[in-house]
Design an enzyme around this catalytic site. Structure first.
Site, PDB file in Angstrom:
ATOM      1  N   LYS A  41       0.823  -1.208   0.000  1.00  0.00           N
ATOM      2  CA  LYS A  41       0.000   0.000   0.000  1.00  0.00           C
ATOM      3  C   LYS A  41       0.858   1.258   0.000  1.00  0.00           C
ATOM      4  O   LYS A  41       0.401   2.323  -0.341  1.00  0.00           O
ATOM      5  CB  LYS A  41      -0.888   0.034   1.262  1.00  0.00           C
ATOM      6  CG  LYS A  41      -1.743  -1.178   1.454  1.00  0.00           C
ATOM      7  CD  LYS A  41      -2.352  -1.154   2.915  1.00  0.00           C
ATOM      8  CE  LYS A  41      -2.952  -2.501   3.199  1.00  0.00           C
ATOM      9  NZ  LYS A  41      -2.837  -2.848   4.609  1.00  0.00           N
ATOM     10  N   GLU A  97       7.845   2.161  -6.164  1.00  0.00           N
ATOM     11  CA  GLU A  97       8.004   1.700  -4.777  1.00  0.00           C
ATOM     12  C   GLU A  97       8.112   2.910  -3.845  1.00  0.00           C
ATOM     13  O   GLU A  97       8.529   3.994  -4.257  1.00  0.00           O
ATOM     14  CB  GLU A  97       9.254   0.795  -4.719  1.00  0.00           C
ATOM     15  CG  GLU A  97       9.581   0.178  -3.381  1.00  0.00           C
ATOM     16  CD  GLU A  97       8.502  -0.690  -2.760  1.00  0.00           C
ATOM     17  OE1 GLU A  97       7.388  -0.175  -2.535  1.00  0.00           O
ATOM     18  OE2 GLU A  97       8.781  -1.854  -2.434  1.00  0.00           O
ATOM     19  N   ASP A  98       7.715   2.718  -2.614  1.00  0.00           N
ATOM     20  CA  ASP A  98       7.799   3.814  -1.637  1.00  0.00           C
ATOM     21  C   ASP A  98       9.213   4.003  -1.113  1.00  0.00           C
ATOM     22  O   ASP A  98       9.734   5.112  -1.068  1.00  0.00           O
ATOM     23  CB  ASP A  98       6.817   3.591  -0.468  1.00  0.00           C
ATOM     24  CG  ASP A  98       6.921   2.200   0.159  1.00  0.00           C
ATOM     25  OD1 ASP A  98       7.754   1.380  -0.294  1.00  0.00           O
ATOM     26  OD2 ASP A  98       6.160   1.926   1.110  1.00  0.00           O
ATOM     27  N   ASP A 101      14.958  -0.286   1.373  1.00  0.00           N
ATOM     28  CA  ASP A 101      15.677  -0.385   2.627  1.00  0.00           C
ATOM     29  C   ASP A 101      16.783  -1.435   2.437  1.00  0.00           C
ATOM     30  O   ASP A 101      17.839  -1.115   1.897  1.00  0.00           O
ATOM     31  CB  ASP A 101      14.656  -0.775   3.698  1.00  0.00           C
ATOM     32  CG  ASP A 101      15.194  -0.716   5.104  1.00  0.00           C
ATOM     33  OD1 ASP A 101      16.024   0.140   5.378  1.00  0.00           O
ATOM     34  OD2 ASP A 101      14.771  -1.540   5.940  1.00  0.00           O
ATOM     35  N   LYS A 129      17.281   4.290   1.214  1.00  0.00           N
ATOM     36  CA  LYS A 129      18.208   4.298   2.356  1.00  0.00           C
ATOM     37  C   LYS A 129      19.416   3.464   1.962  1.00  0.00           C
ATOM     38  O   LYS A 129      19.491   2.279   2.307  1.00  0.00           O
ATOM     39  CB  LYS A 129      17.552   3.616   3.564  1.00  0.00           C
ATOM     40  CG  LYS A 129      16.494   4.395   4.281  1.00  0.00           C
ATOM     41  CD  LYS A 129      16.139   3.594   5.544  1.00  0.00           C
ATOM     42  CE  LYS A 129      14.794   3.935   6.082  1.00  0.00           C
ATOM     43  NZ  LYS A 129      14.371   3.016   7.153  1.00  0.00           N
ATOM     44  N   PHE A 150      13.831   5.482  10.636  1.00  0.00           N
ATOM     45  CA  PHE A 150      12.536   4.923  10.277  1.00  0.00           C
ATOM     46  C   PHE A 150      11.566   6.063   9.968  1.00  0.00           C
ATOM     47  O   PHE A 150      11.275   6.887  10.822  1.00  0.00           O
ATOM     48  CB  PHE A 150      11.973   4.032  11.388  1.00  0.00           C
ATOM     49  CG  PHE A 150      10.812   3.210  10.927  1.00  0.00           C
ATOM     50  CD1 PHE A 150      11.016   2.009  10.252  1.00  0.00           C
ATOM     51  CD2 PHE A 150       9.515   3.651  11.129  1.00  0.00           C
ATOM     52  CE1 PHE A 150       9.937   1.265   9.791  1.00  0.00           C
ATOM     53  CE2 PHE A 150       8.427   2.905  10.672  1.00  0.00           C
ATOM     54  CZ  PHE A 150       8.642   1.709  10.009  1.00  0.00           C
ATOM     55  N   VAL A 151      11.094   6.108   8.737  1.00  0.00           N
ATOM     56  CA  VAL A 151      10.242   7.224   8.302  1.00  0.00           C
ATOM     57  C   VAL A 151       8.800   6.771   8.118  1.00  0.00           C
ATOM     58  O   VAL A 151       8.515   5.586   7.942  1.00  0.00           O
ATOM     59  CB  VAL A 151      10.765   7.849   6.993  1.00  0.00           C
ATOM     60  CG1 VAL A 151      12.079   8.573   7.217  1.00  0.00           C
ATOM     61  CG2 VAL A 151      10.922   6.811   5.895  1.00  0.00           C
ATOM     62  N   ARG A 163      -0.032   6.692   7.258  1.00  0.00           N
ATOM     63  CA  ARG A 163       0.139   6.691   5.804  1.00  0.00           C
ATOM     64  C   ARG A 163      -0.374   7.992   5.186  1.00  0.00           C
ATOM     65  O   ARG A 163       0.114   8.436   4.159  1.00  0.00           O
ATOM     66  CB  ARG A 163      -0.627   5.525   5.168  1.00  0.00           C
ATOM     67  CG  ARG A 163      -0.072   4.154   5.482  1.00  0.00           C
ATOM     68  CD  ARG A 163      -0.756   3.120   4.586  1.00  0.00           C
ATOM     69  NE  ARG A 163      -0.541   1.758   5.049  1.00  0.00           N
ATOM     70  CZ  ARG A 163       0.537   1.009   4.761  1.00  0.00           C
ATOM     71  NH1 ARG A 163       1.490   1.499   4.015  1.00  0.00           N
ATOM     72  NH2 ARG A 163       0.628  -0.224   5.204  1.00  0.00           N
TER      73      ARG A 163
HETATM   74  P1  IMP Z   1      13.313  -3.902   2.008  1.00  0.00           P
HETATM   75  O1  IMP Z   1      12.854  -5.219   1.467  1.00  0.00           O
HETATM   76  O2  IMP Z   1      14.152  -4.048   3.239  1.00  0.00           O
HETATM   77  O3  IMP Z   1      13.964  -3.012   0.969  1.00  0.00           O
HETATM   78  O4  IMP Z   1      12.040  -3.195   2.600  1.00  0.00           O
HETATM   79  C1  IMP Z   1      11.151  -2.523   1.856  1.00  0.00           C
HETATM   80  C2  IMP Z   1       9.865  -2.343   2.621  1.00  0.00           C
HETATM   81  O5  IMP Z   1      10.068  -2.191   4.036  1.00  0.00           O
HETATM   82  C3  IMP Z   1       9.209  -1.057   2.170  1.00  0.00           C
HETATM   83  O6  IMP Z   1       8.404  -1.270   1.031  1.00  0.00           O
HETATM   84  C4  IMP Z   1       8.428  -0.648   3.412  1.00  0.00           C
HETATM   85  O7  IMP Z   1       7.171  -1.280   3.423  1.00  0.00           O
HETATM   86  C5  IMP Z   1       9.246  -1.168   4.564  1.00  0.00           C
HETATM   87  N1  IMP Z   1      10.104  -0.098   5.130  1.00  0.00           N
HETATM   88  C6  IMP Z   1      11.441  -0.020   5.069  1.00  0.00           C
HETATM   89  N2  IMP Z   1      11.909   1.073   5.688  1.00  0.00           N
HETATM   90  C7  IMP Z   1      10.815   1.726   6.147  1.00  0.00           C
HETATM   91  C8  IMP Z   1      10.635   2.959   6.871  1.00  0.00           C
HETATM   92  O8  IMP Z   1      11.579   3.704   7.218  1.00  0.00           O
HETATM   93  N3  IMP Z   1       9.361   3.297   7.152  1.00  0.00           N
HETATM   94  C9  IMP Z   1       8.293   2.541   6.788  1.00  0.00           C
HETATM   95  N4  IMP Z   1       8.407   1.390   6.115  1.00  0.00           N
HETATM   96  C10 IMP Z   1       9.665   0.980   5.800  1.00  0.00           C
HETATM   97 MG    MG Z   2       6.175  -1.175   1.054  1.00  0.00          MG
END
Ligand code: IMP
Ligand code: MG
Length: 172
Positions: A41, A97-98, A101, A129, A150-151, A163
């Site tokens: 979402k 993508e939002d 990480d 990040k 953490f945002v 959100r």
């Molecule tokens: P990744 O697989 O570790 O790259 O994580 C990606 C997902 O983790 C994102 O699509 C978010 O849903 C969640 N996420 C990672 N960092 C944050 C943050 O700082 N705030 C909120 N959601 C996060």
């Molecule tokens: Mg996500």
């Protein structure tokens, strides 16, 4: 209960950057139709604002994934909660993508979608990040690089809340 949230990126700054990204995407995909895939979402606000500003033909589809893990750390195991409605074969696909990480979610997604024979496959993320990356992912468009905090807001949640904040913030 009121929460203390520090603004990291204001609504105006986000809008300005989305304008730039939309202009760049419209140039890069000129003469083509770009197929946007909104990852639900968290990407929903970014996806809508970006799509409205792209000046070349656009189609779109939606996918919902969840990564197993706690709220702060994704484990890398990704579950498809809702798959795409349409085939992406032969399409110029841009994943929206939002945030990236660890990169695990997108590493999994690019492998999965890449196996479905799109004409091209690229990634556009609002936030990145880079310090947290554990898996290599090639990202074509990045809105903002942010520090390891953490945002929330602008689609991003903490336990499903926040959100709807119109800016990107940090919970204090
Ligand atoms: P990744 O697989 O570790 O790259 O994580 C990606 C997902 O983790 C994102 O699509 C978010 O849903 C969640 N996420 C990672 N960092 C944050 C943050 O700082 N705030 C909120 N959601 C996060
Ligand atoms: Mg996500």
């Amino acid at each position: 209960m009121t929460d203390n949230i520090r603004v990291l990126i204001s609504e105006e700054e986000v809008t300005e950057r989305i304008n730039e990204l939309a202009e760049q995407i419209s140039k890069d995909y000129e003469g083509k139709c770009v197929h946007l895939i909104c990852i639900l979402k968290g990407s929903v606000f970014f996806h809508c604002e970006l799509a409205k500003r792209i000046t070349i033909p656009v189609t779109m589809d939606f996918m919902s994934v969840s990564s197993y893990g706690d709220e702060f750390v994704s484990s890398g195991r990704v579950k498809i909660v809702k798959d795409l409605d349409e085939s992406i074969q032969g399409k110029d696909v841009l994943i929206i993508e939002d945030i990236i990480d660890s990169g695990r979610t997108l590493a999994y997604l690019t492998e999965l979608l890449g196996s479905r024979a799109p004409a091209s496959l690229n990634i556009c993320t609002l936030l990145d990040k880079p310090e947290r990356r554990v898996t290599d992912v090639e990202v074509k468009y990045v809105g903002f690089e942010i520090p390891d905090e953490f945002v929330l807001g602008y689609g991003l949640d903490y336990q499903q809340r926040y959100r709807n904040l119109p800016y990107v913030g940090v919970k204090e």
